[in-house]
Design an enzyme around this catalytic site. Structure first.
Site, PDB file in Angstrom:
ATOM      1  N   ALA A  17       0.957  -1.872   0.252  1.00 46.63           N
ATOM      2  CA  ALA A  17      -0.559   0.013   0.059  1.00 46.63           C
ATOM      3  C   ALA A  17       0.963   1.866  -0.111  1.00 46.63           C
ATOM      4  O   ALA A  17       0.318   2.340   0.218  1.00 46.63           O
ATOM      5  CB  ALA A  17      -0.850   0.261   1.388  1.00 46.63           C
ATOM      6  N   SER A  18       2.385   1.070  -0.192  1.00 42.73           N
ATOM      7  CA  SER A  18       2.910   2.347  -0.166  1.00 42.73           C
ATOM      8  C   SER A  18       2.990   2.660  -1.187  1.00 42.73           C
ATOM      9  O   SER A  18       3.541   4.356  -1.455  1.00 42.73           O
ATOM     10  CB  SER A  18       3.701   1.717  -0.187  1.00 42.73           C
ATOM     11  OG  SER A  18       4.788   0.819  -0.609  1.00 42.73           O
ATOM     12  N   ASP A  36       7.772  -8.401   3.665  1.00 41.18           N
ATOM     13  CA  ASP A  36       8.057  -9.511   2.331  1.00 41.18           C
ATOM     14  C   ASP A  36       6.845 -10.266   2.534  1.00 41.18           C
ATOM     15  O   ASP A  36       7.077 -11.198   3.295  1.00 41.18           O
ATOM     16  CB  ASP A  36       9.031  -9.890   2.051  1.00 41.18           C
ATOM     17  CG  ASP A  36       9.349  -9.891   0.848  1.00 41.18           C
ATOM     18  OD1 ASP A  36       8.165 -10.791  -0.139  1.00 41.18           O
ATOM     19  OD2 ASP A  36      10.294 -10.771   0.138  1.00 41.18           O
ATOM     20  N   VAL A  37       5.487  -9.749   1.651  1.00 40.58           N
ATOM     21  CA  VAL A  37       3.996 -10.563   1.892  1.00 40.58           C
ATOM     22  C   VAL A  37       4.755 -12.335   1.177  1.00 40.58           C
ATOM     23  O   VAL A  37       3.730 -13.569   1.470  1.00 40.58           O
ATOM     24  CB  VAL A  37       3.255  -9.876   1.688  1.00 40.58           C
ATOM     25  CG1 VAL A  37       2.453  -9.266   2.220  1.00 40.58           C
ATOM     26  CG2 VAL A  37       3.297 -10.332  -0.173  1.00 40.58           C
ATOM     27  N   ASN A  58      -2.629  -7.182  -1.716  1.00 38.40           N
ATOM     28  CA  ASN A  58      -2.567  -6.542  -3.675  1.00 38.40           C
ATOM     29  C   ASN A  58      -0.917  -5.823  -4.042  1.00 38.40           C
ATOM     30  O   ASN A  58      -1.137  -6.199  -4.856  1.00 38.40           O
ATOM     31  CB  ASN A  58      -2.773  -4.710  -3.800  1.00 38.40           C
ATOM     32  CG  ASN A  58      -2.916  -3.679  -3.908  1.00 38.40           C
ATOM     33  OD1 ASN A  58      -3.082  -3.878  -4.713  1.00 38.40           O
ATOM     34  ND2 ASN A  58      -1.131  -3.240  -3.909  1.00 38.40           N
ATOM     35  N   SER A  60      -6.237  -9.748 -11.575  1.00 40.00           N
ATOM     36  CA  SER A  60      -6.520  -9.266 -13.196  1.00 40.00           C
ATOM     37  C   SER A  60      -7.509  -9.438 -14.466  1.00 40.00           C
ATOM     38  O   SER A  60      -8.360 -11.093 -13.827  1.00 40.00           O
ATOM     39  CB  SER A  60      -5.312  -8.988 -13.410  1.00 40.00           C
ATOM     40  OG  SER A  60      -4.570  -8.967 -14.642  1.00 40.00           O
ATOM     41  N   TYR A  96       2.626 -14.024 -15.081  1.00 37.55           N
ATOM     42  CA  TYR A  96       1.793 -13.378 -14.767  1.00 37.55           C
ATOM     43  C   TYR A  96       0.366 -13.480 -14.811  1.00 37.55           C
ATOM     44  O   TYR A  96      -0.396 -13.672 -13.784  1.00 37.55           O
ATOM     45  CB  TYR A  96       2.000 -12.067 -15.262  1.00 37.55           C
ATOM     46  CG  TYR A  96       0.754 -10.975 -14.318  1.00 37.55           C
ATOM     47  CD1 TYR A  96       0.841  -9.675 -13.298  1.00 37.55           C
ATOM     48  CD2 TYR A  96       0.353  -9.922 -15.149  1.00 37.55           C
ATOM     49  CE1 TYR A  96       0.188  -9.085 -12.894  1.00 37.55           C
ATOM     50  CE2 TYR A  96      -0.931  -9.072 -14.931  1.00 37.55           C
ATOM     51  CZ  TYR A  96      -0.656  -8.810 -13.254  1.00 37.55           C
ATOM     52  OH  TYR A  96      -1.118  -8.012 -12.390  1.00 37.55           O
ATOM     53  N   ILE A 108      -5.023  -0.131 -15.736  1.00 34.64           N
ATOM     54  CA  ILE A 108      -4.872   0.646 -14.393  1.00 34.64           C
ATOM     55  C   ILE A 108      -3.816   2.011 -14.542  1.00 34.64           C
ATOM     56  O   ILE A 108      -2.792   1.466 -14.477  1.00 34.64           O
ATOM     57  CB  ILE A 108      -5.524   0.733 -13.414  1.00 34.64           C
ATOM     58  CG1 ILE A 108      -6.702  -0.128 -13.247  1.00 34.64           C
ATOM     59  CG2 ILE A 108      -5.487   1.888 -11.652  1.00 34.64           C
ATOM     60  CD1 ILE A 108      -8.282  -0.816 -13.430  1.00 34.64           C
TER      61      ILE A 108
END
Ligand code: NAP
Length: 262
Positions: free
Chosen positions: A21-22, A71-72, A98, A150, A165, A198
């Site tokens: 969220a940064s 780090d998720v 996210n 996505s 991806y 986006i």
């Protein structure tokens, strides 16, 4: 704050975490959840200053927030992110998965390292943080998890090549359905949104280097003839986080200006 207390989308008193969220979509979602009254944990991996700026913006608007580095894609970090949130705020009501990356590579040139880095963040990361949050939510007997999938999990978008991806996002969509099924009995809802193109720093790089592709494929490909803004994803995530979505689970909401219609 513009939340209407007790309103359909009110998130007052809820504790939310937004991973990555940064900046970009995560930043917009963190601010959007806070605007409806949620206390928001702003997760980041490297950009501490930017994460603190998001926290400051939420606080300046009258909200409550805290930045947590993790780090998720690392199991211990994912577990610690949830543990630190519970230790600071007592519970986890909303998790937004996210954080994600795109590493373009034609399939025949895609190294195993590129494949694994993509899966590690985009898919393992969603699983690891969801698992840790799910354990907490099972104990609480409630929660809402929303992942950012996505349109690339639904279609092979073209002309850029990034099979890893696309597969990672298709995995996010199926993980959403699997977790929704497994955790419904614990009063946990699990949903995803599937954005189209986006405008963020991620896509700005493409805009600079390939303006023709953006015009001819990204913009003209959408029936609305444009790419989207981060703020146009906030409403769906607030909806899925709130009681307004109490009968919605396992759903993937596509938000792409109609790109996948034709
Ligand atoms: P972005 O601008 O590149 O932002 C990515 C965010 O993820 C940053 O805040 C970054 O934080 C964080 N991050 C990166 N690695 C991390 C890690 N290992 N652990 C925790 N956080 C990490 O991306 P975006 O365009 O906003 O995209 C956000 C999500 O939406 C991604 O999942 C992406 O696949 C998805 N999406 C984007 C689009 C689009 O057109 N932009 C379309 C569909 C789906 P640090 O810099 O602090 O590490």
């Amino acid at each position: 704050m513009n939340a209407v207390q007790g309103g359909l989308f009110d998130l007052s008193g809820k504790i939310a975490i937004v991973t990555g969220a940064s900046r970009g979509i995560g930043e917009a979602l963190a601010k959007g959840l806070a605007a409806q009254g949620a206390t928001v944990v702003v997760n980041y991996n490297s950009a501490a200053d930017r994460a603190e700026a998001v926290v400051s913006a939420i606080e300046a608007a009258g909200g409550k927030s805290k930045a947590i580095k993790a780090d998720v894609s690392v199991e211990a970090d994912a577990d610690r992110l949830i543990a630190e949130t519970v230790s600071a705020f007592g519970r986890v009501d909303i998790l937004v998965n996210n954080a994600g990356i795109v590493l373009p590579a034609a399939a025949e040139d895609c190294s195993l390292e590129t494949w694994r880095r993509t899966m590690a963040l985009n898919l393992d990361g969603v699983f690891l943080v969801s698992r840790a949050a799910g354990r907490q939510m099972i104990a609480q007997k409630s929660g809402s998890i929303i992942s950012i999938g996505s349109m690339s999990g639904r279609i092979v978008n073209w002309p850029f090549r990034h099979a890893a991806y696309n597969v990672s996002k298709a995995g996010v969509h199926m993980l959403t359905k699997a977790l929704a099924t497994e955790w419904a009995e614990h009063n946990i809802r699990v949903n995803a949104i599937a954005p189209g193109y986006i405008r963020t720093e991620l896509t700005d790089e493409v805009l600079k280097e390939h303006p023709d592709v953006v015009r001819d494929h990204w913009e003209k490909g959408a029936v609305q003839n444009r790419i989207g803004n981060v703020t146009e994803l906030v409403g769906a995530v607030v909806y899925l986080a709130s009681n307004a979505a109490s009968f919605t689970t396992g759903e993937i909401i596509t938000i792409d200006g109609g790109l996948t219609l034709r």
